[in-house]
Design a protein around this motif. Structure first.
Motif, PDB file in Angstrom:
ATOM      1  N   UNK A  35      39.874  39.166   6.779  1.00 31.39           N
ATOM      2  CA  UNK A  35      40.477  37.889   6.436  1.00 31.39           C
ATOM      3  C   UNK A  35      40.655  36.963   7.638  1.00 31.39           C
ATOM      4  N   UNK A  36      40.916  37.526   8.772  1.00 32.82           N
ATOM      5  CA  UNK A  36      41.163  36.677   9.941  1.00 32.82           C
ATOM      6  C   UNK A  36      39.887  35.957  10.383  1.00 32.82           C
ATOM      7  N   UNK A  37      38.791  36.711  10.450  1.00 36.20           N
ATOM      8  CA  UNK A  37      37.543  36.133  10.941  1.00 36.20           C
ATOM      9  C   UNK A  37      36.666  35.617   9.811  1.00 36.20           C
ATOM     10  N   UNK A  38      36.919  36.102   8.601  1.00 35.30           N
ATOM     11  CA  UNK A  38      36.071  35.743   7.467  1.00 35.30           C
ATOM     12  C   UNK A  38      34.780  36.542   7.408  1.00 35.30           C
TER      13      UNK A  38
END
Lengths: 93, 648
Positions: A46-49
């Motif tokens: 989720x942070x980097x996608x």
């Protein structure tokens, strides 16, 4: 796995994370909507996608079926079948 | 519908409903069977909320009921069968609130063993509901209170030790009981219409789901074959191609494909935004600067959501999804903001704080207009200059609304109630439908679209009866063949729009009940999934024999349950289906639709046609005994009769 064995290849850069491949793979084994029994795993950080795709032990690339079922449902054309060992941009186990 | 499978309710459905009583801190499992005639998702959730809520119960009261449902197709490979529906009483309108949300929560909820979750009561302290492998537990969420939706999801996954847990949660807006609070799923997908505040009032921070239970199929091979054909059909469609390439932002938003979709501007005073402004927020600007990929809900071949990453700059590093046409309008044109980066930051804040874009957008636009008119002063805004185009003020205002600080506390009541409290004539430009904040486009130019928005049972929103067919460029002959009236294809026509709106209301009720996405259906492209295809999918997945006609009947029943809820709980009548005066009084200033506005008498005529199509009473807008008899809804009829709100 032999470096030259047929395997499922994945281009994670175009994966949308729809998980249709997990559903199709689970269906191949149990004839149900059953991603727990899938031998492909898709996860998005989720942070980097960024997407990570793993082909698990047990995948037989749908031997006996013309198009592997995960490939058949992969709309963004992430998945294909081929003989490269390394998965482009992703990881395999 | 006829049951042809011996094990009724066990294919497609998991067959279980979870009841969560937060007063007693207890969870119980019940069979879903008694509810199956309403299919699932929205249909079952609506029925439960209708039956189990007293009209005197306020939305934030502990006795208030929230029903979360995933229909029988959810978790299957049916195209975009990903939707979860949340139904409750609506804080802003006092009537029904329904909201459909995508992502992966619904499918995981099924794999965890449940089709439906019904929550009532109020926990003694913040808790979250964890459902794993058919077992539910209420866990302490005191450590999560105050966290954003993104941090909440991360913390729950860490606590449960499973990165595949799916989370639906509220942010600070829900905790602080903002009328605009929504439930956020998978970080960037929103179930709006106030349910976030209701969960906040219940001290329920989140619902987390994870499971490995399979969904059985009545006709596995038949489903696979039929569905493959359907998937390829969706994939090759024009609508899917446009949405994949441009998202809803590019397809229907500012600077759309023809650059001529009228957008709400400056609190919907106008619907024309000059190109020199619009070009700053075009989808291609975002794509070229920040896009890193596309994201899709479960089994969706369209992937309309674009994923953006700001590596640095004013707001980076930041990864954001969920930018849609409504974002660009609410945080862009409707506030006259042209700062693309700030709009992206605003989208991230909306997701993190747990706010509904339409509801919060309309409240902010009202505040900006009140500031322009001198009805709100810099003293009252604590120095925040709410001047058109001020992007930093917008970002600060979002924070203040979610935390109810200063002027944010007033706006957190929702636009209609905020205007009532401020007074000073500001009610005249509070843009809402039935009290629900409005963030719209093409209201003046597309007459059927307007009707669908203002008759929507949940209060506004264009994803119910508003017929997109007006924009599909149909030839008149085809329009007549499909809808029985060539005028439905012409945006400026009022004729035929009432019947089409009523029909799409029923259709959307079915789409939301089986768990499909509106974007893969007949609504968005007449070649895509209609009732016939849904009936076939239902038969192959559930084993229940049905038909387009039978499903249309269920859709009408669902609409009538919602309508009765509104009549009983909110006392709505015909006047509540009317647009705000601004849409009659001021015309679009320029562009292809220059001069367009709604005509009151012709809108009234269209409304007459709409009531006639539903077999409702024209004078009051209420339901008739004959209509409810025909639909077989005796309990709805009895309740309306007891309240003196049934027309014989």
């Amino acid at each position: 796995m032999s470096a030259f064995a047929e395997t499922i290849l994945a281009d994670v850069r175009v994966c949308t994370g729809c998980l249709a491949c997990e559903l199709a793979c689970g269906f191949r084994w149990s004839k149900k909507m059953d991603p727990a029994h899938s031998t492909i795993r898709v996860r998005r950080d989720d942070e980097s996608g960024l997407i990570d795709i793993k082909i698990l032990q047990g995948c037989d690339t749908c031997r006996g079926i013309e198009t592997p079922m995960c490939v058949a449902v992969c709309n963004p054309r992430v998945l294909s079948i081929g003989r490269r060992h390394r998965i482009q941009g992703g990881t395999s186990t | 519908m006829k049951h042809i499978h011996a094990d009724k309710g066990r294919c497609g459905w998991m067959g279980k409903l979870l009841r969560v009583d937060l007063d007693a801190m207890r969870c119980n499992t019940e069979p879903l069977d008694p509810y199956l005639e309403f299919i699932g998702g929205r249909g079952i959730s609506d029925r439960i909320v209708f039956e189990e809520m007293d009209p005197r119960t306020a939305p934030l009261d502990p006795a208030s009921v929230v029903a979360i449902g995933a229909g029988p197709l959810v978790g299957t490979l049916a195209p975009a069968a990903s939707r979860t529906n949340i139904s409750s009483k609506n804080i802003a309108t006092g009537g029904i609130a329904t909201s459909s949300v995508g992502g992966h929560f619904g499918a995981e909820m099924k794999f965890a063993g449940f089709d439906e979750i019904v929550v009532r009561g109020r926990a003694p302290h913040p808790v979250y509901l964890a459902i794993r492998e058919g077992e539910a537990e209420l866990r302490d969420a005191r450590g999560l209170w105050g966290k954003t939706t993104w941090d909440t999801e991360t913390a729950i996954r860490r606590e449960l030790g499973d990165e595949r847990v799916r989370v639906a949660c509220i942010g600070p807006a829900g905790e602080n009981l903002c009328a605009q609070a929504c439930v956020i799923v998978d970080r960037g997908r929103a179930a709006g219409w106030g349910a976030g505040a209701i969960l906040g009032a219940k001290n329920l921070k989140a619902v987390a789901v994870r499971g490995t239970q399979p969904i059985r199929l009545a006709d596995p091979q038949g489903f696979w074959s039929y569905n493959q054909t359907l998937l390829q059909h969706v994939e090759r469609s024009r609508a899917s191609g446009v949405l994949k390439r441009n998202g809803t932002h590019g397809a229907y938003g500012v600077g759309g494909p023809e650059g001529k979709t009228p957008q709400g501007v400056r609190n919907q005073q106008d619907e024309y935004w000059p190109a020199d402004k619009g070009q700053n927020l075009k989808e291609i600007v975002y794509r070229e600067k920040w896009e890193i990929g596309r994201t899709a809900c479960t089994a969706c071949p369209t992937s309309c959501t674009h994923l953006y990453h700001l590596p640095g700059g004013r707001y980076g590093p930041l990864t954001v999804e969920g930018m849609h046409t409504n974002t660009v309008r609410a945080l862009g044109s409707n506030l006259d903001i042209t700062d693309a980066e700030a709009v992206l930051k605003g989208q991230a804040l909306i997701n993190q704080l747990g706010l509904n874009i339409d509801a919060v957008g309309s409240a902010m636009a009202w505040a900006y207009e009140a500031y322009e008119r001198g009805l709100l002063t810099a003293v009252e805004t604590d120095g925040l200059e709410l001047t058109w185009g001020n992007a930093e003020a917008m970002l600060e205002l979002l924070q203040r609304i979610a935390t109810r600080r200063g002027i944010g506390d007033l706006l957190a009541h929702g636009v209609a109630e905020a205007a009532r409290r401020l007074g000073r004539g500001s009610e005249a430009f509070a843009m809402h439908a039935k009290g629900q904040g409005l963030n719209e486009q093409t209201v003046r130019s597309h007459k059927g679209w307007a009707l669908g928005i203002f008759t929507s049972t949940r209060g506004g929103g264009h994803l119910n009866g508003a017929a997109l067919v007006e924009r599909l460029g149909m030839n008149p002959q085809k329009a007549k063949e499909i809808f029985g009236n060539e005028a439905v294809a012409r945006p400026e026509a009022y004729e035929g729009k009432g019947a089409v709106t009523a029909w799409f209301e029923g259709f959307k009720s079915i789409v939301d009940s089986v768990g499909l996405c509106y974007y893969t259906t007949f609504w968005i492209d007449l070649e895509l999934i209609g009732l016939e295809q849904i009936a076939t999918l239902m038969e192959k997945v559930t084993g229940i024999e049905t038909s387009a006609e039978a499903l249309a009947g269920v859709g009408r029943r669902i609409q009538n349950v919602e309508k009765a809820f509104n009549t009983l709980h909110a006392g709505f009548t015909r006047e509540h289906d009317m647009p705000r005066p601004r849409f009659f009084e001021s015309a679009i200033s320029a562009g292809p639709y220059a001069g367009a506005r709604l005509d009151r008498a012709r809108y009234e005529g269209m409304l007459d046609d709409y009531y006639a199509a539903h077999a409702w009473d024209r004078a009051t807008g209420w339901q008739t005994a004959a209509c409810l008899d025909q639909l077989g809804l005796p309990e709805v009829k009895a309740r309306l009769a007891a309240a003196g709100r049934l027309i014989d």
